[in-house]
Enzyme design. Structure first.
Site, PDB file in Angstrom:
ATOM      1  N   GLN A 237      -1.218   4.239  15.290  1.00  0.00           N
ATOM      2  CA  GLN A 237      -0.831   4.299  13.883  1.00  0.00           C
ATOM      3  C   GLN A 237      -0.047   3.047  13.487  1.00  0.00           C
ATOM      4  OE1 GLN A 237      -0.050   9.040  14.104  1.00  0.00           O
ATOM      5  NE2 GLN A 237       0.614   8.146  12.175  1.00  0.00           N
ATOM      6  N   ARG A 384       3.225  15.111   9.938  1.00  0.00           N
ATOM      7  CA  ARG A 384       3.073  15.248   8.503  1.00  0.00           C
ATOM      8  C   ARG A 384       4.355  15.621   7.766  1.00  0.00           C
ATOM      9  NH1 ARG A 384      -2.743  16.349   6.538  1.00  0.00           N
ATOM     10  NH2 ARG A 384      -2.583  15.355   4.506  1.00  0.00           N
ATOM     11  N   CYS A 385       5.403  14.927   8.090  1.00  0.00           N
ATOM     12  CA  CYS A 385       6.630  15.042   7.325  1.00  0.00           C
ATOM     13  C   CYS A 385       7.398  13.824   7.735  1.00  0.00           C
ATOM     14  CB  CYS A 385       7.436  16.243   7.735  1.00  0.00           C
ATOM     15  SG  CYS A 385       8.597  15.876   9.022  1.00  0.00           S
ATOM     16  N   GLU A 760       2.287  13.601   3.053  1.00  0.00           N
ATOM     17  CA  GLU A 760       3.099  14.565   3.797  1.00  0.00           C
ATOM     18  C   GLU A 760       3.605  15.708   2.952  1.00  0.00           C
ATOM     19  OE1 GLU A 760       6.224  11.988   5.211  1.00  0.00           O
ATOM     20  OE2 GLU A 760       5.020  11.688   6.985  1.00  0.00           O
TER      21      GLU A 760
HETATM   22  N1  PCD Z   1       0.431   8.168  -5.579  1.00  0.00           N
HETATM   23  C1  PCD Z   1      -0.499   8.152  -4.626  1.00  0.00           C
HETATM   24  C2  PCD Z   1      -0.094   8.312  -3.279  1.00  0.00           C
HETATM   25  C3  PCD Z   1      -1.056   8.267  -2.303  1.00  0.00           C
HETATM   26  N2  PCD Z   1      -2.356   8.105  -2.611  1.00  0.00           N
HETATM   27  C4  PCD Z   1      -3.347   8.040  -1.508  1.00  0.00           C
HETATM   28  O1  PCD Z   1      -3.195   9.095  -0.642  1.00  0.00           O
HETATM   29  C5  PCD Z   1      -3.315   8.645   0.730  1.00  0.00           C
HETATM   30  C6  PCD Z   1      -1.990   8.924   1.524  1.00  0.00           C
HETATM   31  O2  PCD Z   1      -1.008   8.063   1.067  1.00  0.00           O
HETATM   32  P1  PCD Z   1       0.497   8.113   1.561  1.00  0.00           P
HETATM   33  O3  PCD Z   1       1.155   9.359   1.147  1.00  0.00           O
HETATM   34  O4  PCD Z   1       1.129   6.853   1.181  1.00  0.00           O
HETATM   35  O5  PCD Z   1       0.422   8.199   3.160  1.00  0.00           O
HETATM   36  P2  PCD Z   1      -0.067   7.110   4.223  1.00  0.00           P
HETATM   37  O6  PCD Z   1       1.121   6.335   4.693  1.00  0.00           O
HETATM   38  O7  PCD Z   1      -1.238   6.405   3.751  1.00  0.00           O
HETATM   39  O8  PCD Z   1      -0.550   8.059   5.371  1.00  0.00           O
HETATM   40  C7  PCD Z   1       0.377   8.708   6.240  1.00  0.00           C
HETATM   41  C8  PCD Z   1       0.285  10.218   6.026  1.00  0.00           C
HETATM   42  O9  PCD Z   1      -1.078  10.626   5.929  1.00  0.00           O
HETATM   43  C9  PCD Z   1      -1.308  12.036   6.029  1.00  0.00           C
HETATM   44  N3  PCD Z   1      -2.657  12.310   5.697  1.00  0.00           N
HETATM   45  C10 PCD Z   1      -3.654  12.185   6.671  1.00  0.00           C
HETATM   46  N4  PCD Z   1      -4.930  12.272   6.285  1.00  0.00           N
HETATM   47  C11 PCD Z   1      -5.892  12.129   7.213  1.00  0.00           C
HETATM   48  N5  PCD Z   1      -7.194  12.246   6.828  1.00  0.00           N
HETATM   49  N6  PCD Z   1      -5.613  11.896   8.534  1.00  0.00           N
HETATM   50  C12 PCD Z   1      -4.342  11.794   8.960  1.00  0.00           C
HETATM   51  O10 PCD Z   1      -4.065  11.543  10.209  1.00  0.00           O
HETATM   52  C13 PCD Z   1      -3.298  11.965   8.024  1.00  0.00           C
HETATM   53  N7  PCD Z   1      -1.957  11.922   8.403  1.00  0.00           N
HETATM   54  C14 PCD Z   1      -0.989  12.440   7.477  1.00  0.00           C
HETATM   55  C15 PCD Z   1       0.378  11.915   7.838  1.00  0.00           C
HETATM   56  S1  PCD Z   1       1.178  12.642   9.121  1.00  0.00           S
HETATM   57 MO1  PCD Z   1       2.936  11.250   9.751  1.00  0.00          MO
HETATM   58  O11 PCD Z   1       2.160  10.219  10.831  1.00  0.00           O
HETATM   59  O12 PCD Z   1       3.530  12.680  10.669  1.00  0.00           O
HETATM   60  O13 PCD Z   1       4.598  10.590   9.716  1.00  0.00           O
HETATM   61  S2  PCD Z   1       2.506  10.454   7.564  1.00  0.00           S
HETATM   62  C16 PCD Z   1       0.982  10.893   7.171  1.00  0.00           C
HETATM   63  C17 PCD Z   1      -3.624   7.189   0.682  1.00  0.00           C
HETATM   64  O14 PCD Z   1      -5.007   6.995   0.757  1.00  0.00           O
HETATM   65  C18 PCD Z   1      -3.141   6.772  -0.704  1.00  0.00           C
HETATM   66  O15 PCD Z   1      -3.741   5.707  -1.182  1.00  0.00           O
HETATM   67  C19 PCD Z   1      -2.754   7.982  -3.941  1.00  0.00           C
HETATM   68  O16 PCD Z   1      -3.951   7.857  -4.211  1.00  0.00           O
HETATM   69  N8  PCD Z   1      -1.810   7.985  -4.925  1.00  0.00           N
HETATM   70 CU   LIG Z   2       7.012  12.992   8.961  1.00  0.00          CU
END
Ligand code: PCD
Ligand SMILES: [Cu+]
Length: 807
Positions: A237, A384-385, A760
């Protein structure tokens, strides 16, 4: 104008710029199985490496015997900690300032910990060889419960730290203690509690879970002895950070390391950290002189490469009888497993947990976090936060509901009463953040009106009466959540990773014919950057998105960036893109002025080019200007048309949202049916509404999984019980509810295009919403808090505890 001249609307539509529901260009290859993932890459002579892993959670290693394995035809090497020692690579630094054993150094501290790396001609031989390696263990007492970790007689889990009274984040209180982190005004908060008319206190646990992307973590390392160059393909990433770390650890100069993250099959935070597999693949390639690939299987992924959450939060709110909050006090016990390998910016050992005051105007607050070691896998990734924000949102949103219950107030009304008001932005929170913008009342009101909130409450009341009369065995829950996210890490003043400030970057090059290649320091894992980044450039530069190619993930060609996680790409890289485009536009204006023989100041921008003010017939399109940049640049001006921008954000962005969940719970089976789920998100300026909707659907599905059953559980002896999809809940289309999405738009005042992150948000707001719905269903029966996850078994048990089952 003749009939053929396109209208302004047509010119605008042709760009497919910001705000357009442009179809995802990457899906052309993804939906045809033509993506190129790490495992698709095959280099000549490539070997395969895999790990011997510990069956015990805590044991001394008395002997490792690889004689039989080495004798197996096709086995090329077996690497143990002893082999890494001369290279100084048997331990590696973690992002959190701790150290982590790359291969067990005489001790294993969690089940499935890496003990030896076996390299053979193919995966099958590697697997057979692993079975032939004999490891003799001496079992040690195991701790999986963080509440027992700091008992006076608890076994020492990290003998390598013996005698170290100060860790990366200050003093350690106990041999299994990692850090204590406090923030806020303690005396003032304690005083607020002394004065309070009403208080609540609850221990709210957010269980351990795992991001489990479809594609597991993988790397393919290839060391060229002649050139002294290392190429690493991997599921990264943050490819540039991996290159810097690889250079620091291996001492190979950074310019001789090529890190390439090809297509990634989902990251969700799992692919931010650096894992033993990456290092071992690199070492094995250097040792054997051949490319070495390491590909995790599902069980290895779930049980070793990171985990998320495992936060045990004791929350207290002080309030007046009328429901005005006057103070917040939170203590967190954070279970980090065997090593503190949390992926947070360096100065934040508990991430941005201090967003725990949420969307409410708390005059005072205090937060204390204690991190401890246990015999569980290390990690502590976002999932995802952004950096512990789901934990914070879960804590405050559950606590607000508990307060509402105690006050006999409606939870939506209690929130409305305590929201930060529109005119208070930029708002300084009691725990140190400056919220950039928001209109919480507007969003909440829109959500309540759309879902028909009052009617739902009336229906719930009638159903509760019916339940009490014994006419039904179903109870109805309405989950209410209003969350504030903090994304866009981050400003160099307070955010860095290993000392590198968390800026991000974009490089845009316009070719003579007016088509574009642009590269960023971010790295899509499925988010659709190839689609959306082109939309930003299209609007800024008036070139159709279809004429713009976006490239990410190759450290040789992309400008240095900190990567994609924490919904930081839009707030940081997205801003860099707009700023780079504006540099180009400035130069384009000079060229246009030269071509039209007027002063720059007599020109104005119009959709796809510049025109002369008051004389719109005289104009040059961006395509014409691009050609001129290479063909006839104004005297004294450099030819060409390209720009780079490194963007250091002045502040984070603060997306927010109002979520509602309606569910029916069968008290005899524990089955919860989601009747409706409504999510209103405000992420500022919306680049691609269709992608946003997809992001919200995906995030809500993960939130549903986490709240309703997904868990990495351990038994008393440290056996991991959630290490396969037999036990780890991954919802399919069958279980997943239907999502209703909605939005308001409050642009970020400091972001060049006003956009905030969104990826997120649905997880941050979704988890508390499901949990509040379950708790709301049982509330009228005298229950205050039922711990997550809310799988049918636990809901059934909760019903039983409340005496709802005939004996
Ligand atoms: N106002 C606004 C905002 C935003 N957007 C879009 O929506 C998307 C997202 O963005 P953002 O919120 O800025 O974010 P980024 O930095 O690009 O990415 C990161 C995130 O992203 C989510 N989502 C998703 N999807 C998919 N398909 N796969 C994946 O793996 C994933 N992962 C998850 C996570 S866990 Mo961490 O790493 O826990 O811290 S953190 C995270 C991109 O395409 C953009 O461009 C739009 O359209 N408008
Ligand atoms: Cu996070």
């Amino acid at each position: 104008m003749n009939d053929m001249t396109p209208t302004r609307e047509q010119r605008e539509a042709r760009l497919e710029g910001m705000g357009c529901k442009r179809k995802r260009v990457e899906d052309i290859r993804f939906t045809q199985g033509k993506g190129q993932y790490v495992d698709d890459i095959k280099l000549p002579g490539m070997l395969h490496g895999d790990f011997v892993r510990s069956q015990y959670a805590h044991a001394r290693i008395k002997r490792i015997d690889a004689t039989k394995a080495k004798a197996l035809p096709g086995v090329v090497a077996v690497i143990t900690a002893e082999d890494l020692k001369p290279l100084g690579l048997h331990w590696m630094p973690t992002l959190a300032g701790d150290v982590q054993a790359v291969l067990a150094d005489g001790l294993v501290s969690f089940q499935n910990q890496e003990i030896a790396f076996v390299v053979a001609e193919n995966r099958y031989i590697t697997d057979d060889a692993i079975q032939l390696i004999e490891v003799e263990y001496e079992e040690q007492p195991v701790i999986v419960d963080p509440f027992r970790s700091m008992a006076p007689d608890a076994p020492v889990l990290r003998p390598d730290l013996a005698g170290k009274t100060v860790g990366a984040h200050g003093p350690r209180k106990h041999h299994n203690h990692i850090f204590e982190w406090t923030i806020g005004d303690k005396p003032a908060t304690d005083e607020a509690f002394r004065q309070a008319e009403v208080t609540i206190k609850e221990m709210i646990s957010y269980h351990r879970t795992h991001p489990s992307p479809l594609e597991t973590c993988q790397a393919l390392a290839s060391f060229d002895k002649i050139k002294g160059e290392l190429t690493v393909y991997g599921t990264f990433q943050a490819p540039h950070v991996i290159r810097t770390v690889a250079s620091l650890l291996s001492k190979i100069p950074e310019h001789k390391i090529h890190v390439i993250a090809p297509d990634i099959g989902g990251g969700f935070g799992n692919k931010v950290g650096a894992y033993a597999g990456y290092i071992c693949a690199i070492v094995a390639s250097i040792v054997t002189g051949l490319p070495v690939k390491w590909v995790e299987d599902r069980m290895e992924n779930l049980s070793t490469t990171s985990f998320a959450r495992d936060y045990h939060m004791t929350a207290e709110i002080a309030a007046t009888k009328e429901g005005k909050v006057t103070g917040l006090r939170v203590h967190v016990l954070a279970d980090h497993g065997a090593f503190d390998a949390c992926a947070d910016p360096s100065k934040w050992p508990a991430g941005f947990m201090n967003i725990v005051t949420g969307s409410y105007d708390f005059p005072v607050a205090h937060l204390a976090v204690d991190g401890v070691y246990t015999n569980k896998a290390p990690g502590g990734v976002a999932y995802r936060c952004s950096f512990r924000v789901t934990e914070a949102a879960y804590c405050i949103e559950r606590a607000m509901d508990i307060l509402a219950q105690k006050l006999g107030m409606d939870p939506a009304d209690l929130r409305m009463k305590n929201f930060i008001r529109r005119e208070q932005f930029p708002y300084q929170s009691a725990l140190g953040w400056e919220y950039d913008s928001g209109d919480y009342h507007l969003a909440m009101q829109k959500a309540m009106d759309t879902i028909g909130y009052r009617e739902l409450r009336a229906e719930q009341k009638a159903r509760q009466e019916a339940f009490k009369r014994g006419e039904t065995r179903e109870i109805m829950g309405i989950g209410v959540t209003f969350f504030t996210e903090i994304v866009g890490a981050g400003p160099s003043k307070n955010c860095d990773i290993l000392g590198v400030a968390m800026f991000d970057s974009a490089e845009i090059r316009i070719h003579p014919t007016g088509s574009i290649i642009a590269r960023m320091g971010s790295k899509s894992q499925g988010q659709g950057h190839e689609t959306t980044w082109a939309q930003i450039i299209a609007t800024e530069l008036g070139i159709p998105a279809d004429d713009i190619m976006i490239e990410e993930g190759n450290t040789d060609t992309a400008p240095y960036g900190l990567g994609t996680y924490g919904s930081r790409s839009t707030p940081v890289a997205g801003a860099a893109i707009a700023m780079a485009a504006r540099k180009i536009k400035n130069k384009a204006q000079m060229i246009a002025a030269h071509l039209l023989e007027v002063s720059e100041y007599d020109l104005e921008w119009d959709i796809d080019g510049f025109r002369v003010k008051g004389n719109p017939e005289r104009a040059k399109t961006m395509k014409e200007i691009a050609w001129a940049a290479y063909n006839s640049p104004p005297p004294g001006l450099e030819p060409g048309l390209e720009a780079v921008n490194y963007y250091d954000p002045p502040n984070m962005t603060y997306p927010f949202g109002a979520y509602f969940c309606v569910m029916d719970v069968d008290v005899d089976t524990g089955v919860a049916k989601i009747r409706r789920f409504y999510a209103l998100d405000d992420c500022g300026t919306r680049i691609n509404p269709m992608i946003i909707e997809g992001q919200v659907h995906g995030g809500l599905t993960e939130a549903f999984a986490i709240a309703m059953g997904q868990e990495i559980k351990y038994d008393e002896t440290g056996n991991v019980l959630g290490a396969s999809f037999m036990d780890f809940f991954l919802p399919t289309a069958v279980e997943t509810p239907r999502w209703e999405t909605d939005f308001t738009v409050t642009p970020s005042p400091h972001h060049p295009i006003g956009a905030k992150g969104v990826g997120e948000s649905p997880n941050v707001g979704g988890v508390p919403c499901f949990s509040n719905a379950v708790n709301d269903a049982f509330g009228f029966l005298g229950s205050t808090h039922i711990q997550m996850p809310h799988d049918a078994w636990r809901i059934w048990e909760a019903a039983k505890r409340l005496g709802l089952h005939a004996v």
